[in-house]
Design a protein around this motif. Structure first.
Motif, PDB file in Angstrom:
ATOM      1  N   SER A   1      -3.812  -6.067  -8.683  1.00 39.92           N
ATOM      2  CA  SER A   1      -4.760  -6.263 -10.019  1.00 39.92           C
ATOM      3  C   SER A   1      -5.902  -7.185  -9.387  1.00 39.92           C
ATOM      4  N   GLN A   2      -5.656  -8.253  -8.611  1.00 42.86           N
ATOM      5  CA  GLN A   2      -6.588  -9.163  -8.312  1.00 42.86           C
ATOM      6  C   GLN A   2      -7.504  -8.346  -7.113  1.00 42.86           C
ATOM      7  N   LYS A   3      -6.996  -7.476  -6.429  1.00 48.11           N
ATOM      8  CA  LYS A   3      -7.729  -6.806  -5.381  1.00 48.11           C
ATOM      9  C   LYS A   3      -8.606  -5.599  -6.047  1.00 48.11           C
ATOM     10  N   GLY A   4      -7.812  -4.980  -6.918  1.00 46.57           N
ATOM     11  CA  GLY A   4      -8.702  -3.779  -7.567  1.00 46.57           C
ATOM     12  C   GLY A   4      -9.531  -4.210  -8.684  1.00 46.57           C
TER      13      GLY A   4
ATOM     14  N   LEU B   1      15.099 -10.938  -9.013  1.00 47.93           N
ATOM     15  CA  LEU B   1      14.621 -11.079  -7.764  1.00 47.93           C
ATOM     16  C   LEU B   1      13.582  -9.896  -7.380  1.00 47.93           C
ATOM     17  N   TRP B   2      13.879  -8.892  -7.699  1.00 44.19           N
ATOM     18  CA  TRP B   2      13.342  -7.497  -7.574  1.00 44.19           C
ATOM     19  C   TRP B   2      12.078  -7.551  -8.422  1.00 44.19           C
ATOM     20  N   SER B   3      12.281  -7.894  -9.734  1.00 41.98           N
ATOM     21  CA  SER B   3      11.206  -7.958 -10.836  1.00 41.98           C
ATOM     22  C   SER B   3      10.063  -9.112 -10.357  1.00 41.98           C
ATOM     23  N   ILE B   4      10.639 -10.141  -9.757  1.00 41.72           N
ATOM     24  CA  ILE B   4       9.485 -11.286  -9.417  1.00 41.72           C
ATOM     25  C   ILE B   4       8.576 -10.608  -8.461  1.00 41.72           C
ATOM     26  N   TRP B   5       9.553  -9.884  -7.276  1.00 40.62           N
ATOM     27  CA  TRP B   5       8.624  -9.582  -6.379  1.00 40.62           C
ATOM     28  C   TRP B   5       7.847  -8.584  -6.812  1.00 40.62           C
ATOM     29  N   TRP B   6       8.090  -7.437  -7.531  1.00 38.99           N
ATOM     30  CA  TRP B   6       7.247  -6.542  -8.197  1.00 38.99           C
ATOM     31  C   TRP B   6       6.219  -6.930  -9.104  1.00 38.99           C
ATOM     32  N   GLY B   7       6.365  -7.915  -9.795  1.00 43.20           N
ATOM     33  CA  GLY B   7       5.415  -8.615 -10.642  1.00 43.20           C
ATOM     34  C   GLY B   7       4.368  -9.144  -9.574  1.00 43.20           C
ATOM     35  N   PHE B   8       4.643  -9.809  -8.337  1.00 41.16           N
ATOM     36  CA  PHE B   8       3.956 -10.198  -7.644  1.00 41.16           C
ATOM     37  C   PHE B   8       2.859  -9.042  -7.019  1.00 41.16           C
ATOM     38  N   ILE B   9       3.519  -8.296  -6.665  1.00 39.94           N
ATOM     39  CA  ILE B   9       2.731  -7.061  -6.276  1.00 39.94           C
ATOM     40  C   ILE B   9       1.553  -6.584  -7.215  1.00 39.94           C
TER      41      ILE B   9
ATOM     42  N   THR C   1      -2.669  -0.096 -10.770  1.00 46.78           N
ATOM     43  CA  THR C   1      -3.650  -0.955 -10.733  1.00 46.78           C
ATOM     44  C   THR C   1      -4.379  -1.285 -12.089  1.00 46.78           C
ATOM     45  N   ILE C   2      -4.061  -2.591 -12.763  1.00 47.59           N
ATOM     46  CA  ILE C   2      -4.384  -2.858 -13.760  1.00 47.59           C
ATOM     47  C   ILE C   2      -5.385  -4.062 -14.183  1.00 47.59           C
ATOM     48  N   ASP C   3      -5.816  -4.281 -15.069  1.00 49.27           N
ATOM     49  CA  ASP C   3      -6.768  -5.137 -15.172  1.00 49.27           C
ATOM     50  C   ASP C   3      -6.052  -6.651 -14.612  1.00 49.27           C
ATOM     51  N   SER C   4      -6.981  -7.536 -14.097  1.00 51.10           N
ATOM     52  CA  SER C   4      -6.632  -8.753 -13.432  1.00 51.10           C
ATOM     53  C   SER C   4      -5.767  -9.910 -14.426  1.00 51.10           C
ATOM     54  N   THR C   5      -6.437  -9.685 -15.644  1.00 46.80           N
ATOM     55  CA  THR C   5      -5.862 -10.433 -16.706  1.00 46.80           C
ATOM     56  C   THR C   5      -4.402 -10.277 -16.940  1.00 46.80           C
TER      57      THR C   5
ATOM     58  N   GLU D   1       0.788  -1.218   0.022  1.00 46.68           N
ATOM     59  CA  GLU D   1       0.037  -0.094   0.187  1.00 46.68           C
ATOM     60  C   GLU D   1       0.842   1.225  -0.031  1.00 46.68           C
ATOM     61  N   LYS D   2       2.070   1.225   0.556  1.00 50.84           N
ATOM     62  CA  LYS D   2       2.765   2.214   0.346  1.00 50.84           C
ATOM     63  C   LYS D   2       3.648   2.641  -0.878  1.00 50.84           C
ATOM     64  N   ILE D   3       3.789   1.478  -1.740  1.00 46.38           N
ATOM     65  CA  ILE D   3       4.389   1.755  -2.833  1.00 46.38           C
ATOM     66  C   ILE D   3       3.186   2.013  -4.028  1.00 46.38           C
ATOM     67  N   GLN D   4       3.603   2.884  -4.889  1.00 45.90           N
ATOM     68  CA  GLN D   4       2.474   3.359  -5.946  1.00 45.90           C
ATOM     69  C   GLN D   4       2.641   2.593  -6.918  1.00 45.90           C
TER      70      GLN D   4
END
Length: 137
Positions: free
Chosen positions: A126-129, A113-121, A62-66, A56-59
């Motif tokens: 996208s799932q929440k929004g 590793l940063w890319s995987i973490w960022w992709g997960f966020i 929010t994109i489509d879930s797909t 929530e701190k990181i901007q």
């Protein structure tokens, strides 16, 4: 004379304890009553005062879930590409720049590793929004 010093020190410790008790009132007054010592003394945390989570701190746009799952998968196999796409779709240039950094740092493994973490966020947001129109959350 030593007894006086001990009594003075005890009094200071008791005052400090009272102040700490008032500041941590949150553990005892979930309903936040008006007589809460934390409110009276101008501070303290309450049970209802939730700290924002890391995602929530990181901007992050929010994109489509797909598209969120696609960006996540791209970030796993092509570091930074999913972040760049999410930044372009969400019209958020800092995310595009982060994707470029992830790509160049992938050779040092930290970018991957940063890319995987960022992709997960990105995927989680996208799932929440579930935003149909991309926006920054």
């Amino acid at each position: 004379r030593d007894d006086e010093k001990i009594q003075i020190r005890f009094h200071e410790d008791a005052s400090t304890l009272e102040a700490l008790t008032a500041r941590t009132c949150s553990l005892r007054c979930p309903a936040r009553p008006p007589s809460c010592p934390a409110d009276a003394r101008g501070g303290g945390r309450h049970v209802g005062d939730r700290q924002p989570r890391d995602d929530e701190k990181i901007q992050i746009p929010t994109i489509d879930s797909t598209l969120g799952i696609i960006c996540f998968i791209l970030n796993i196999f092509f570091p930074g590409l999913g972040s760049v796409i999410a930044g372009l779709v969400g019209n958020h240039m800092p995310t595009v720049l982060i994707g470029i950094l992830q790509f160049f740092l992938a050779a040092l493994l930290i970018g991957w590793l940063w890319s995987i973490w960022w992709g997960f966020i990105i995927f989680t947001k996208s799932q929440k929004g579930g935003a149909r129109n991309p926006s920054i959350v």
